[in-house]
Design a protein around this motif. Sequence first.
Motif, short mmCIF file in Angstrom:
data_model
loop_
_atom_site.label_atom_id
_atom_site.label_comp_id
_atom_site.label_asym_id
_atom_site.label_seq_id
_atom_site.Cartn_x
_atom_site.Cartn_y
_atom_site.Cartn_z
N ALA A 26 49.14 -11.80 16.25
CA ALA A 26 49.23 -10.33 16.31
C ALA A 26 47.88 -9.72 16.64
N LEU A 27 46.81 -10.25 16.05
CA LEU A 27 45.46 -9.75 16.32
C LEU A 27 45.12 -9.91 17.80
N LEU A 28 45.43 -11.07 18.36
CA LEU A 28 45.14 -11.30 19.78
C LEU A 28 45.97 -10.38 20.67
N ARG A 29 47.24 -10.24 20.34
CA ARG A 29 48.12 -9.37 21.13
C ARG A 29 47.65 -7.92 21.08
N ILE A 30 47.34 -7.45 19.88
CA ILE A 30 46.89 -6.06 19.71
C ILE A 30 45.58 -5.84 20.46
N GLY A 31 44.67 -6.81 20.36
CA GLY A 31 43.39 -6.68 21.05
C GLY A 31 43.54 -6.57 22.55
N VAL A 32 44.39 -7.40 23.12
CA VAL A 32 44.60 -7.38 24.58
C VAL A 32 45.28 -6.08 25.00
N VAL A 33 46.31 -5.67 24.29
CA VAL A 33 47.04 -4.44 24.64
C VAL A 33 46.13 -3.22 24.48
N LEU A 34 45.39 -3.16 23.39
CA LEU A 34 44.47 -2.03 23.17
C LEU A 34 43.41 -1.98 24.27
N SER A 35 42.87 -3.13 24.64
CA SER A 35 41.87 -3.17 25.71
C SER A 35 42.47 -2.66 27.02
N ALA A 36 43.67 -3.12 27.32
CA ALA A 36 44.32 -2.69 28.56
C ALA A 36 44.56 -1.17 28.57
N ILE A 37 44.99 -0.63 27.44
CA ILE A 37 45.22 0.81 27.35
C ILE A 37 43.92 1.58 27.57
N ILE A 38 42.84 1.11 26.97
CA ILE A 38 41.54 1.79 27.12
C ILE A 38 41.07 1.72 28.57
N ILE A 39 41.20 0.55 29.19
CA ILE A 39 40.77 0.40 30.58
C ILE A 39 41.61 1.28 31.51
N VAL A 40 42.92 1.30 31.31
CA VAL A 40 43.79 2.14 32.14
C VAL A 40 43.45 3.62 31.94
N THR A 48 37.92 -9.52 21.04
CA THR A 48 39.19 -10.00 20.48
C THR A 48 39.15 -11.47 20.05
N PRO A 49 38.73 -12.41 20.91
CA PRO A 49 38.69 -13.80 20.45
C PRO A 49 37.63 -14.05 19.38
N VAL A 50 36.58 -13.25 19.39
CA VAL A 50 35.56 -13.39 18.35
C VAL A 50 36.16 -13.01 16.99
N LEU A 51 36.95 -11.96 16.96
CA LEU A 51 37.62 -11.58 15.72
C LEU A 51 38.58 -12.67 15.26
N ARG A 52 39.18 -13.35 16.21
CA ARG A 52 40.07 -14.47 15.87
C ARG A 52 39.29 -15.57 15.16
N VAL A 53 38.09 -15.86 15.63
CA VAL A 53 37.26 -16.88 15.00
C VAL A 53 36.87 -16.43 13.58
N VAL A 54 36.54 -15.16 13.41
CA VAL A 54 36.19 -14.64 12.09
C VAL A 54 37.37 -14.74 11.13
N VAL A 55 38.56 -14.37 11.59
CA VAL A 55 39.76 -14.47 10.75
C VAL A 55 40.01 -15.93 10.37
N SER A 56 39.85 -16.83 11.33
CA SER A 56 40.04 -18.25 11.05
C SER A 56 39.04 -18.75 10.01
N LEU A 57 37.81 -18.30 10.12
CA LEU A 57 36.78 -18.71 9.15
C LEU A 57 37.18 -18.31 7.74
N PHE A 58 37.60 -17.08 7.56
CA PHE A 58 38.00 -16.62 6.23
C PHE A 58 39.27 -17.33 5.75
N THR A 59 40.16 -17.64 6.67
CA THR A 59 41.38 -18.36 6.31
C THR A 59 41.04 -19.76 5.80
N PHE A 60 40.17 -20.45 6.51
CA PHE A 60 39.78 -21.80 6.08
C PHE A 60 39.01 -21.75 4.77
#
Length: 121
Positions: A17-31, A80-92
Amino acid sequence: MAEKKEEMYRVELIVSALLRIGVVLSAIIIVFGLIMLFITGESGYPGETYPTSLTAIFSGLGTLKPYAIMMFGLFCLILTPVLRVVVSLFTFLKEKDYLYVGVTGIVLIILVISFLIGIKA
């Protein structure tokens, strides 16, 4: 064991969900920035220049400069992928899986160093 599988499934859902939201939000901002560029016909910057630093991007956002808006969208996409790494770190960390905490921590350090090197260049 089933409890751990269920926890990992929830984490995978959050990460996807984080990755999807990040990509969609980025696309909306760029458009939005592109629409502003087409409406105004101006980038908001003189000649062929555009904002290249975070300071310039954020100050351009305050005045709704189209190039700054598009650059902010790209910044969000990169983040977006950096936030994914941070979330993974806290999960582990939560799961006490210290091998993956170490590996993920090293990946995060490499990402931060590469961003810092990119800023200096």
